[in-house]
Design a protein around this motif. Sequence first.
Motif, PDB file in Angstrom:
ATOM      1  N   LEU A   1      11.437  21.918   1.260  1.00 49.15           N
ATOM      2  CA  LEU A   1      11.085  23.025   0.373  1.00 49.15           C
ATOM      3  C   LEU A   1      12.309  23.554  -0.370  1.00 49.15           C
ATOM      4  O   LEU A   1      12.187  24.067  -1.491  1.00 49.15           O
TER       5      LEU A   1
ATOM      6  N   LEU B   1      12.964  24.933  -4.460  1.00 44.91           N
ATOM      7  CA  LEU B   1      13.474  26.303  -4.554  1.00 44.91           C
ATOM      8  C   LEU B   1      14.817  26.328  -5.281  1.00 44.91           C
ATOM      9  O   LEU B   1      15.090  27.236  -6.071  1.00 44.91           O
TER      10      LEU B   1
ATOM     11  N   ALA C   1       6.381  31.681  -4.546  1.00 45.88           N
ATOM     12  CA  ALA C   1       7.763  31.800  -5.006  1.00 45.88           C
ATOM     13  C   ALA C   1       7.882  31.377  -6.465  1.00 45.88           C
ATOM     14  O   ALA C   1       8.474  32.081  -7.298  1.00 45.88           O
TER      15      ALA C   1
ATOM     16  N   ALA D   1       3.910  28.360   0.955  1.00 47.15           N
ATOM     17  CA  ALA D   1       5.154  29.105   0.781  1.00 47.15           C
ATOM     18  C   ALA D   1       5.775  28.909  -0.591  1.00 47.15           C
ATOM     19  O   ALA D   1       6.436  29.823  -1.112  1.00 47.15           O
ATOM     20  N   GLY D   2       5.578  27.738  -1.186  1.00 46.57           N
ATOM     21  CA  GLY D   2       6.250  27.419  -2.440  1.00 46.57           C
ATOM     22  C   GLY D   2       5.583  27.982  -3.686  1.00 46.57           C
ATOM     23  O   GLY D   2       6.265  28.432  -4.613  1.00 46.57           O
TER      24      GLY D   2
ATOM     25  N   ILE E   1       0.555  36.258  -1.266  1.00 47.74           N
ATOM     26  CA  ILE E   1       0.611  34.792  -1.326  1.00 47.74           C
ATOM     27  C   ILE E   1      -0.506  34.197  -2.181  1.00 47.74           C
ATOM     28  O   ILE E   1      -0.238  33.327  -3.019  1.00 47.74           O
TER      29      ILE E   1
ATOM     30  N   ILE F   1       7.381  20.727  -5.539  1.00 47.28           N
ATOM     31  CA  ILE F   1       6.676  21.342  -4.410  1.00 47.28           C
ATOM     32  C   ILE F   1       5.598  20.401  -3.891  1.00 47.28           C
ATOM     33  O   ILE F   1       5.478  20.159  -2.681  1.00 47.28           O
TER      34      ILE F   1
ATOM     35  N   SER G   1      10.310  32.683   0.785  1.00 50.18           N
ATOM     36  CA  SER G   1       9.561  31.434   0.873  1.00 50.18           C
ATOM     37  C   SER G   1       9.900  30.653   2.138  1.00 50.18           C
ATOM     38  O   SER G   1       9.010  30.144   2.833  1.00 50.18           O
TER      39      SER G   1
ATOM     40  N   ILE H   1      13.614  35.719  -3.284  1.00 52.61           N
ATOM     41  CA  ILE H   1      12.385  34.927  -3.293  1.00 52.61           C
ATOM     42  C   ILE H   1      12.554  33.668  -2.438  1.00 52.61           C
ATOM     43  O   ILE H   1      11.633  33.252  -1.726  1.00 52.61           O
TER      44      ILE H   1
END
Length: 268
Positions: A77, A81, A126, A122-123, A253, A99, A53, A49
Amino acid sequence: MSDPASPAKKPPNELVTRIIVGVILVGVTMTTLILGDHSIGRHAFWLLIVLMSLGILSEWAELTGRLENKRLSLYALSVPLAIMSYLAAGPSFLALGLILGAAMFIAVFDRSIKLSLGIIYAGLPALSILYLRGVDNGLLIVFWTLALVWATDIGAYFSGRAIGGPKLAPTYSPNKTWAGLIGGVIVTALFSFALHAYFQLPFQLVLLSIPLAVLAQMGDLFESQMKRKAGAKDSGTIFPGHGGVMDRLDGLIPVAPVVAVITLFGNQ
């Protein structure tokens, strides 16, 4: 997903490559997902993941032309993560706050919201997927979330090519049709009902599969719009025959965060 090609058939070698790479991607995803109940599998799923991301954000920076601070945004980011790791706080509201904090930091530093929006883009999926994997019946829910996007893509691709007809959004994606959208929704609904019948997927999720299939197609169109503005055919070249990470995950997404919110409030 990448826009279907023109009505001409794909060269056999390209089609074979596309199938092989697709099978590998699904196989890796499903293996780490299924093994997520075990320690090694849980960390492998988190790592998958994370790579997903970071790949999305990297391609977002390329498509929006915000390359100067691309590396800094990837570092920013990486903090939430890392917090999502099962060795840290895991997928939590802390990660969500980080995030948003990373997005605000990049917006100020980059003097533009384009790159900061990429961090959210993107975050959030995830965080959502990792959260869903940890809920009761998480394996089934994450599989359904992934598979409804795959089913929508497959149904839309084949019904669109077979039936044709009026274009869905010719300005952004000239090969997508209303017939493809309807076909994708039907395939997704049937697939979700099968999961309900054989694996006890909650029936409310079966009903939600219809608007979620539409949402997946909207995510696809959004990425097509980005690529058209950037003058790019694909978001990247990392997957032979498929394009980039965003090309593979554009439908997931927007869908994953919606499923996560529904699940979160449904468990209250």
